[in-house]
Write a protein that holds these residues in place. Structure first.
Motif, PDB file in Angstrom:
ATOM      1  N   CYS A 130      -1.135  71.461  27.741  1.00 18.38           N
ATOM      2  CA  CYS A 130      -1.289  73.081  27.983  1.00 18.38           C
ATOM      3  C   CYS A 130      -2.326  73.610  27.885  1.00 18.38           C
ATOM      4  O   CYS A 130      -2.693  73.223  26.294  1.00 18.38           O
ATOM      5  CB  CYS A 130       0.052  73.927  27.172  1.00 18.38           C
ATOM      6  N   CYS A 146       5.816  76.848  25.683  1.00 16.86           N
ATOM      7  CA  CYS A 146       5.998  75.674  26.410  1.00 16.86           C
ATOM      8  C   CYS A 146       6.168  73.902  25.616  1.00 16.86           C
ATOM      9  O   CYS A 146       5.444  74.665  24.279  1.00 16.86           O
ATOM     10  CB  CYS A 146       5.218  74.637  27.209  1.00 16.86           C
ATOM     11  N   CYS A 188       2.162  81.036  26.720  1.00 21.35           N
ATOM     12  CA  CYS A 188       2.334  79.540  26.494  1.00 21.35           C
ATOM     13  C   CYS A 188       3.220  79.300  25.614  1.00 21.35           C
ATOM     14  O   CYS A 188       2.248  78.823  25.038  1.00 21.35           O
ATOM     15  CB  CYS A 188       2.086  78.656  27.623  1.00 21.35           C
ATOM     16  N   ARG A 210      -2.995  77.120  20.562  1.00 19.28           N
ATOM     17  CA  ARG A 210      -2.535  77.347  19.589  1.00 19.28           C
ATOM     18  C   ARG A 210      -3.139  77.451  18.563  1.00 19.28           C
ATOM     19  O   ARG A 210      -2.871  76.055  18.026  1.00 19.28           O
ATOM     20  CB  ARG A 210      -1.282  76.963  19.755  1.00 19.28           C
ATOM     21  N   HIS A 258      -0.513  76.014  33.043  1.00 20.60           N
ATOM     22  CA  HIS A 258       0.460  77.128  32.137  1.00 20.60           C
ATOM     23  C   HIS A 258       0.091  77.916  31.820  1.00 20.60           C
ATOM     24  O   HIS A 258       1.332  78.949  32.096  1.00 20.60           O
ATOM     25  CB  HIS A 258       0.369  76.255  30.362  1.00 20.60           C
ATOM     26  N   TYR A 273       5.362  71.410  32.998  1.00 15.60           N
ATOM     27  CA  TYR A 273       4.401  71.042  32.179  1.00 15.60           C
ATOM     28  C   TYR A 273       3.653  69.734  31.790  1.00 15.60           C
ATOM     29  O   TYR A 273       2.662  70.008  31.352  1.00 15.60           O
ATOM     30  CB  TYR A 273       5.385  71.576  31.123  1.00 15.60           C
TER      31      TYR A 273
HETATM   32 ZN   LIG Z   1       2.153  75.820  28.624  1.00 13.39          ZN
END
Ligand SMILES: [Zn+2]
Ligand SMILES: O=C(O)CCC(=O)C(=O)O
Ligand SMILES: [Fe+2]
Length: 584
Positions: A332, A326, A324, A336, A237, A285
């Motif tokens: 992924c 997504c 990314c 994050r 990703h 994904y």
């Molecule tokens: Zn992703």
């Protein structure tokens, strides 16, 4: 039926006269039954029906090729993986098919390694109508057949082959344009040969025809010899933007898409020569894609075996420069703020368990209930050992399977899942909605059971709190029986399934960072903290967080807690069963 034949026939022998006619007649009866659309011809045609020549008779496509290409190097084979005893061979001319028929009809070829049956051959007017079964495809995957014509195909091949840099990998040969992907580091790019004009024109068409919004800046040509494949992988990703386009040239091939949340779900998709495959959204994904190393494929729509030829593919991707974003965060590799990682703060641990334990059980409670009936032997023994009128708490009682049976015990359960509390209460049991870190009990219990709960706690501290709470609610001298999932699955009934051969050398795989929570694929555990998918009745996939215990870990956990005396640790079906006592 074939055993008798095997005894009768000898390799190299040729059958004729009434015996051959009788055999052929039987074979043609089968043809009539399975493929009524095929018309038997009364004079020579280009297509031969060949009885006793299928996989079911032990004849391989390779053997057929060896036997029939003697008459025509370009003849086409229609063979089936099972269900049929015959195949079809289509020749370029009637002369060639006639020569093959004359020489091979009734003949038991010495080429055959397994089958000792004579081929029985007839001319037919047509091939069976392809019964096209609808193909199951992952969401958002798009296939466009005949995207380029044969002339363009040849022009593209000329460009690829003119590049002297075709670097040889273990299986495939690979050439890069625009930027070079560094397989070693999985994410670094360096500029390489510019994108040829012809490929730029293809990109113009992708944009004009609405398949992509942004122009790819990285193109990879893969050259596969028959038999070559590519391991199942995600195109990382963090490395590439959403849309990935693969243009197939020369050979047809079957690409397998595997659901990242449930690797048992495989969607084989036929990519025809000159077709475009647009992998985006969920298919990009969430699903992995790969090509198995083998010489032929089974067309998932017609069930026919398709022989592989040399295949060349062009993969168009755009290098990602922004994070990314997504919505498939479980799959992924973009970090994050650690959301999908082993929690490093108390708050993160709470949040992780809320999303990946509590919410999940609320969603799956009814289906979960249907699957939870049998009791652990060691747990049942523990319960049976309790004196009459003992007070027993069931911490994380689930559907109440240990609470429901009427015995001489005073039993109270708790669970934090409302759906499961309702189900348990419906069995005429005493249930309280509460979580294991805050037990709603006084220290009145003679015994506590806590079955398959502790492995849903996502930090060492929280696992300790659960043990402390259990000790708190026990009377001095009271005992607890607790089970958790174990890394070692060798005594599990699923152990064979879980030991499936490791997928070789996964490419562009999600980052191997140890802190990252990965999704358990049903094979052996390779990390202690992970997500285990639950596939619901409606085929929705939910991920449950688990901490899988390694050998010695329960001893460490319990050893650090005052007033806890370890009585025994045993194993049952891939789980640890621990019994401990409150000594103060
Ligand atoms: Zn992703
Ligand atoms: O050959 C193909 O169509 C796919 C190649 C691929 O998946 C890749 O290079 O990442
Ligand atoms: Fe790929």
């Amino acid at each position: 039926m074939y055993f008798n034949d095997q005894k009768e026939r000898r390799l190299g022998e040729k059958l004729d006269g009434p015996k051959l006619r009788k055999r052929l007649g039987k074979s043609l009866e089968q043809l009539k039954r399975h493929d009524p659309s095929v018309e038997v011809a009364d004079k020579p045609t280009q297509i031969l029906f060949v009885g006793n020549s299928s996989v079911m008779c032990g004849v391989s496509l390779e053997e057929l090729e060896e036997i029939f290409t003697v008459y025509d190097g370009n003849c086409q084979f229609i063979v089936y993986p099972n269900k049929r005893t015959y195949s079809f061979v289509q020749f370029s001319s009637v002369e060639q098919s006639q020569k093959a028929c004359d020489e091979l009809n009734g003949y038991t070829s010495p080429v055959l390694k397994t089958s000792h049956l004579p081929f029985v051959i007839a001319y037919v007017e047509n091939l069976p109508q392809e019964s096209i079964a609808p193909e199951f495809r992952p969401k958002d995957l798009e296939i466009i057949d005949d995207f380029v014509n044969e002339e363009t195909e040849q022009a593209i091949l000329d460009v690829i082959y003119s590049n002297p840099k075709a670097q040889s990998m273990k299986h495939r040969a690979v050439v890069h344009y625009g930027h070079e992907f560094d397989y070693g580091s999985n994410a670094a790019f360096k500029p390489t040969d510019p994108i040829p004009d012809l490929f730029d024109k293809l990109i113009d068409r992708f944009v004009q025809e609405g398949y992509i919004k942004e122009r790819p800046d990285q193109i990879t040509a893969n050259i596969y010899k028959p038999g070559d494949g590519i391991p199942s992988h995600y195109d990382t990703h963090s490395a590439f933007e959403n849309e990935i386009i693969s243009l197939s040239l020369c050979s047809d091939v079957v690409m397998d898409f595997k659901d990242g949340a449930n690797s048992a779900t495989i969607a084989p998709v036929l990519l025809k020569g000159r077709s475009l495959c647009i992998i985006k959204g969920e298919s990009r994904y969430r699903w992995k894609h790969g090509i198995v190393n083998r010489n032929n494929d089974v067309d998932p729509r017609s069930n026919r075996v398709v022989a592989r030829k040399l295949r060349v593919s062009l993969t168009f991707r755009k290098i990602r420069t922004q994070p990314c974003q997504c919505s498939y965060k479980e799959f992924c590799d973009w970090d994050r703020e650690g959301e999908m990682c082993i929690p490093s703060t108390a708050n993160a641990a709470l949040k992780l368990e809320q999303t990946y334990v509590a919410d999940v059980y609320e969603n799956i409670a009814a289906h979960f209930n249907e699957t939870r009936h049998s009791n652990w032997r060691a747990v049942q023994n523990f319960i049976n050992s309790l004196p009459r009128y003992s007070v027993l708490y069931d911490v994380g009682c689930g559907n109440g399977k240990y609470l429901a049976p009427k015995d001489d015990l005073i039993k109270i359960g708790c669970d934090m899942c409302m759906g499961l509390c309702k189900i348990a209460a419906g069995k005429n049991t005493n249930v309280i909605r509460a979580d294991a870190l805050h037990l709603p009990f006084h220290s009145a219990a003679d015994a506590v059971i806590c079955i398959a709960v502790l492995h849903h706690m996502s930090s060492f501290e929280r696992r300790q709190i659960v043990i402390r709470e259990i000790l708190r609610v026990l009377k001095p001298g009271g005992r607890a029986c607790l089970t958790v999932w174990s890394m070692d699955q060798s005594d599990s009934e699923y152990s064979n399934m879980r030991k499936n051969k490791e997928e070789s050398n996964e490419l562009c795989e999600l980052t191997r960072e140890a802190k990252r929570l990965r999704i358990h694929d049903g094979k052996q555990f390779t990390q202690q903290d992970l997500f285990v998918p639950w596939v619901s009745d409606e085929k929705e996939t939910y991920l449950r967080y688990y901490h899988i215990f390694r050998d010695g870990e329960l001893e460490e956990l319990l050893g650090g807690i005052d007033g806890c005396q370890l009585e025994s640790i045993t194993r049952e079906q891939g789980n640890y069963v621990v019994i401990f006592k409150k000594i103060k």
